[in-house]
Write a protein that holds these residues in place. Structure first.
Motif, PDB file in Angstrom:
ATOM      1  N   ARG A 250       0.853  -1.191   0.000  1.00 55.09           N
ATOM      2  CA  ARG A 250       0.000   0.000   0.000  1.00 55.09           C
ATOM      3  C   ARG A 250       0.888   1.240   0.000  1.00 55.09           C
ATOM      4  N   VAL A 251       0.657   2.105  -0.944  1.00 51.55           N
ATOM      5  CA  VAL A 251       1.447   3.325  -1.089  1.00 51.55           C
ATOM      6  C   VAL A 251       0.619   4.512  -0.610  1.00 51.55           C
ATOM      7  N   ILE A 252       1.170   5.293   0.313  1.00 48.22           N
ATOM      8  CA  ILE A 252       0.501   6.485   0.816  1.00 48.22           C
ATOM      9  C   ILE A 252       0.943   7.658  -0.062  1.00 48.22           C
ATOM     10  N   PRO A 253       0.043   8.185  -0.892  1.00 48.46           N
ATOM     11  CA  PRO A 253       0.438   9.234  -1.854  1.00 48.46           C
ATOM     12  C   PRO A 253       1.029  10.458  -1.155  1.00 48.46           C
ATOM     13  N   GLY A 254       2.131  10.953  -1.707  1.00 50.14           N
ATOM     14  CA  GLY A 254       2.734  12.176  -1.214  1.00 50.14           C
ATOM     15  C   GLY A 254       3.549  12.055   0.059  1.00 50.14           C
ATOM     16  N   ALA A 255       3.572  10.873   0.659  1.00 51.34           N
ATOM     17  CA  ALA A 255       4.268  10.707   1.936  1.00 51.34           C
ATOM     18  C   ALA A 255       5.737  10.373   1.722  1.00 51.34           C
ATOM     19  N   THR A 256       6.575  10.874   2.614  1.00 57.74           N
ATOM     20  CA  THR A 256       7.989  10.547   2.606  1.00 57.74           C
ATOM     21  C   THR A 256       8.249   9.454   3.640  1.00 57.74           C
ATOM     22  N   HIS A 257       9.517   9.179   3.924  1.00 54.22           N
ATOM     23  CA  HIS A 257       9.878   8.001   4.710  1.00 54.22           C
ATOM     24  C   HIS A 257       9.259   7.987   6.109  1.00 54.22           C
ATOM     25  N   LEU A 258       9.198   9.136   6.760  1.00 51.26           N
ATOM     26  CA  LEU A 258       8.701   9.179   8.134  1.00 51.26           C
ATOM     27  C   LEU A 258       7.210   9.513   8.225  1.00 51.26           C
ATOM     28  N   PHE A 259       6.538   9.659   7.083  1.00 52.03           N
ATOM     29  CA  PHE A 259       5.097   9.938   7.056  1.00 52.03           C
ATOM     30  C   PHE A 259       4.769  11.181   7.893  1.00 52.03           C
TER      31      PHE A 259
ATOM     32  N   GLU B  33       3.983  14.147   6.682  1.00 52.88           N
ATOM     33  CA  GLU B  33       3.057  15.033   5.998  1.00 52.88           C
ATOM     34  C   GLU B  33       1.683  14.998   6.669  1.00 52.88           C
ATOM     35  N   PRO B  34       0.933  16.106   6.625  1.00 52.80           N
ATOM     36  CA  PRO B  34      -0.391  16.139   7.256  1.00 52.80           C
ATOM     37  C   PRO B  34      -1.296  15.003   6.760  1.00 52.80           C
ATOM     38  N   GLY B  35      -1.824  14.240   7.693  1.00 57.22           N
ATOM     39  CA  GLY B  35      -2.754  13.162   7.365  1.00 57.22           C
ATOM     40  C   GLY B  35      -2.114  11.851   6.957  1.00 57.22           C
ATOM     41  N   ALA B  36      -0.795  11.845   6.725  1.00 63.53           N
ATOM     42  CA  ALA B  36      -0.143  10.622   6.222  1.00 63.53           C
ATOM     43  C   ALA B  36      -0.186   9.512   7.259  1.00 63.53           C
TER      44      ALA B  36
END
Length: 219
Positions: free
Chosen positions: A183-192, A194-197
């Protein structure tokens, strides 16, 4: 909901942990933290809180002793010792299996970063009682020959912007011989961060665990 500080004997060490069990818990999630992290990881604690709301117990433990942590800060030698981390996860699983309140409950192994490889290795070594293995931004590739030996379903969650780790997860998924999902979380980087990630991670893991619990009860 019962919360307590515990000490888990493992591989000649004593590992501090935080065990939280909701009433009538259906499973317990054992967290394997990644390189340079600990049971105080805010990201894993956030996911743990969401899983408890779904009726799952959580055990967050430090896989390294204080002395090993100090050494690791300088050398980095322990964080990539997947065999050591895997053995300690196996010991923690055995501790859960012998303890009143958690005995008999299926275990979800949740690994972040290098902890994902340790979780997969532990699942391959002790398949009985493992409901599923979950990797968050993990390095399942470091599990090596343990990958095809895993018998529990596997969920791999990766940030869409974490390109190198995403590729490594895709390659590791190809070596698994069990049902698995990337499952890929769109727009998220390694540590998640980002808002809502991280909320998306928690929702994805909760839904996956529900599916695994449903499949297990139907057998």
């Amino acid at each position: 909901m019962k919360s307590e500080s515990v000490v888990v004997p493992a591989d000649g060490a004593t590992l501090p942990g935080d065990l939280v069990m909701p009433d009538s818990a259906r499973a317990v999630v054992l967290f394997a933290h990644g390189s340079g992290s600990s049971r105080h990881s805010p990201r894993n604690r956030a996911v743990a809180g969401a899983l408890r709301e779904a009726g799952l117990g959580t055990l967050l433990i430090d896989l390294l002793t204080e002395e090993e942590e100090r050494q690791d800060v300088v050398t980095g030698e322990h964080r990539f010792d997947i065999a050591l981390l895997g053995r300690r996860l196996v010991a923690a699983m055995e501790w859960l299996g012998a303890r009143p309140g958690t005995r008999g409950l299926p275990v979800v192994l949740f690994g972040a970063s290098t902890g994902a490889a340790a979780a997969l290795r532990a699942a391959a070594e002790r398949p009985d009682g493992v409901l599923t293995v979950v990797s968050r931004g993990g390095r399942p590739d470091l599990a090596g020959d343990a990958l095809p030996a895993v018998r529990a379903p596997v969920l791999l969650v990766v940030g869409g912007q974490d390109e190198v780790v995403l590729r490594l997860n895709e390659e590791a998924a190809g070596r698994l011989r069990v049902p698995n999902s990337l499952r890929v979380i769109p727009g998220a980087t390694h540590l998640f961060e980002e808002p809502g990630a991280l909320e998306q991670v928690a929702d994805t893991v909760r839904e996956w665990c529900e599916q695994c619990l449903g499949a297990a009860s139907a057998r």
